[in-house]
Write an enzyme that holds these catalytic residues in place. Structure first.
Site, PDB file in Angstrom:
ATOM      1  CE  LYS A  33     -17.977  47.743 -63.483  1.00  0.00           C
ATOM      2  NZ  LYS A  33     -17.377  46.477 -63.040  1.00  0.00           N
ATOM      3  CE  LYS A  84     -22.550  51.166 -58.001  1.00  0.00           C
ATOM      4  NZ  LYS A  84     -22.285  49.806 -58.473  1.00  0.00           N
ATOM      5  CE  LYS A 129     -16.019  46.407 -55.241  1.00  0.00           C
ATOM      6  NZ  LYS A 129     -16.209  45.233 -54.414  1.00  0.00           N
TER       7      LYS A 129
HETATM    8  P1  AMP Z   1     -19.577  44.741 -56.617  1.00  0.00           P
HETATM    9  O1  AMP Z   1     -18.743  45.409 -55.609  1.00  0.00           O
HETATM   10  O2  AMP Z   1     -19.865  45.604 -57.801  1.00  0.00           O
HETATM   11  O3  AMP Z   1     -19.109  43.377 -56.984  1.00  0.00           O
HETATM   12  O4  AMP Z   1     -20.990  44.526 -55.937  1.00  0.00           O
HETATM   13  C1  AMP Z   1     -21.258  43.464 -55.043  1.00  0.00           C
HETATM   14  C2  AMP Z   1     -22.659  43.553 -54.481  1.00  0.00           C
HETATM   15  O5  AMP Z   1     -22.805  44.766 -53.734  1.00  0.00           O
HETATM   16  C3  AMP Z   1     -23.767  43.581 -55.549  1.00  0.00           C
HETATM   17  O6  AMP Z   1     -24.875  42.825 -55.071  1.00  0.00           O
HETATM   18  C4  AMP Z   1     -24.108  45.029 -55.657  1.00  0.00           C
HETATM   19  O7  AMP Z   1     -25.430  45.232 -56.095  1.00  0.00           O
HETATM   20  C5  AMP Z   1     -23.929  45.489 -54.214  1.00  0.00           C
HETATM   21  N1  AMP Z   1     -23.608  46.919 -54.154  1.00  0.00           N
HETATM   22  C6  AMP Z   1     -22.492  47.526 -54.637  1.00  0.00           C
HETATM   23  N2  AMP Z   1     -22.538  48.860 -54.404  1.00  0.00           N
HETATM   24  C7  AMP Z   1     -23.732  49.086 -53.783  1.00  0.00           C
HETATM   25  C8  AMP Z   1     -24.381  50.263 -53.288  1.00  0.00           C
HETATM   26  N3  AMP Z   1     -23.810  51.462 -53.397  1.00  0.00           N
HETATM   27  N4  AMP Z   1     -25.585  50.118 -52.693  1.00  0.00           N
HETATM   28  C9  AMP Z   1     -26.170  48.891 -52.560  1.00  0.00           C
HETATM   29  N5  AMP Z   1     -25.611  47.752 -53.011  1.00  0.00           N
HETATM   30  C10 AMP Z   1     -24.412  47.844 -53.618  1.00  0.00           C
END
Ligand code: AMP
Ligand code: TRP
Length: 341
Positions: free
Chosen positions: A119, A202, A205
């Protein structure tokens, strides 16, 4: 550590830093609902707004994304009565315990965090101090509730190891058996949903290309178009998981299908092995639309009543604080803070 002495309790969080993606849904939210429905745990789910501001957030967008994420949780099946649903900043114990953990975690531990390196990018000197301390706050989120199980996607594994290290070091430093050593729960076909444009990245968003991801707010046409354009290879689908080993894009689409259909990858391949992508992609988009459109419809409906969303968040914060406040008090006591009021 006598784990049995801790109430079986699940905690997890999602950042309100933009819209929800299919990766968040399959890797996190869908599994949060499953853990709630198993009835074996107390379940606590949090919109981690303090984590979101470790990178710049427009205030109005942050407020909206927090409410939309709350609507997303409920639309996906989180029941705000059975689970505790709230936003992090309304429970000050997170930041307070986060500070204690800033003093437990070591610089060297934090410097190894790959998410920080990703990041912060090339210009790490310009990253916020909060971005560096982010995993210590995450440990506080979890340990403020003595959570025993944390469902997350694969990308959070290293942060959960750090959470365990912080709990162990705190317990050792103060000679107590106070914080549990939390179990990460990283399971299922979709713990790492990849970009539709690049099977080595990955789904995120924050990816500049909207075609790389399916957003939970995408309509049926957008979902179908993104799946149609998703990168693949020219081969037919294999009939066993082994045949996906060197085919990241194909593997990703099959994993997504399996997770949406609640099947194993082998079950899916038993049905679709031998098919071309021209046949498989429409099956995948029909399934995705069937599973996601009720959720996005319900999210839109819930977003029309923001007073109700705010009421749910307020009530969730009260219930969360009832658990976290005594744990923080005990932590302060262990550390040696005078508490005279
Ligand atoms: P975040 O949007 O970074 O706060 O992620 C929230 C949750 O979604 C966390 O448990 C991440 O590990 C999961 N997550 C985010 N992106 C992915 C992805 N591409 N595949 C699987 N899990 C994800
Ligand atoms: N760091 C997590 C992510 O970006 C979000 C998060 C914050 C979290 N606190 C947490 C996840 C506590 C699980 C438990 O995905």
């Amino acid at each position: 550590m006598a784990e049995a002495s801790f109430t079986p309790r699940v905690f997890s969080g999602i950042q309100p830093s933009g819209g929800l993606t299919l990766g968040n849904y399959l890797g996190a939210m869908k599994r949060f609902v499953e853990m709630q429905d198993r009835g074996e745990f107390e379940t606590i789910y949090c919109m981690v707004d303090l984590h979101a501001i470790t990178v710049w957030q427009d205030p109005e967008k942050l407020r909206r994304a927090t409410r939309e994420l709350c609507a997303g949780f409920i639309a996906a099946g989180i029941d705000p009565e059975r689970s505790i649903l709230f936003n992090q900043s309304q429970v000050p114990e997170h930041a307070q315990l986060g500070w204690i953990f800033n003093c437990v975690a070591r610089m060297g531990w934090m410097q190894r965090m790959t998410q920080f390196k990703d990041k912060a990018g090339k210009n790490a000197q310009n990253a916020s101090l909060g971005l560096f301390a982010y995993p210590a706050l995450m440990a506080a989120d979890i340990l403020a509730y003595h959570a025993t199980h944390v469902p997350v996607g694969e990308d959070q594994k290293q942060h959960l190891e750090l959470t365990r290290d912080i709990a162990i070091k705190f317990n050792n430093d103060f000679g107590v058996d106070f914080f549990p050593v939390t179990e990460p729960v990283i399971e299922g076909a979709a713990t790492r949903v990849m970009s539709l444009r690049d099977g080595s990245k990955k789904m995120s968003k924050s990816d500049p290309s909207d075609m790389s991801r399916i957003n939970m707010t995408d309509d049926a046409d957008a979902i179908a178009q993104k799946i149609r354009k998703a990168r693949t290879d020219p081969e037919a689908l294999p009939s066993e998981a082994k045949g996906l080993e060197d085919r990241a894009e194909a593997r990703n689409l099959v994993n997504i299908y399996a997770a949406l259909a609640d099947q194993s990858v082998d079950q899916v391949l038993a049905d679709v092995g031998g098919k071309q992508f021209s046949e498989f992609k429409p099956m995948l988009s029909d399934l995705a639309v069937a599973k996601l459109s009720p959720i996005s419809g319900e999210m839109a409906r819930l977003m029309e009543d923001q007073t109700e969303i705010d009421r749910i968040l307020g009530r969730g914060a009260e219930r969360a604080q009832e658990i976290a406040a005594p744990i923080l008090e005990k932590t302060y006591d262990i550390v040696g803070m005078v508490r005279s009021r």
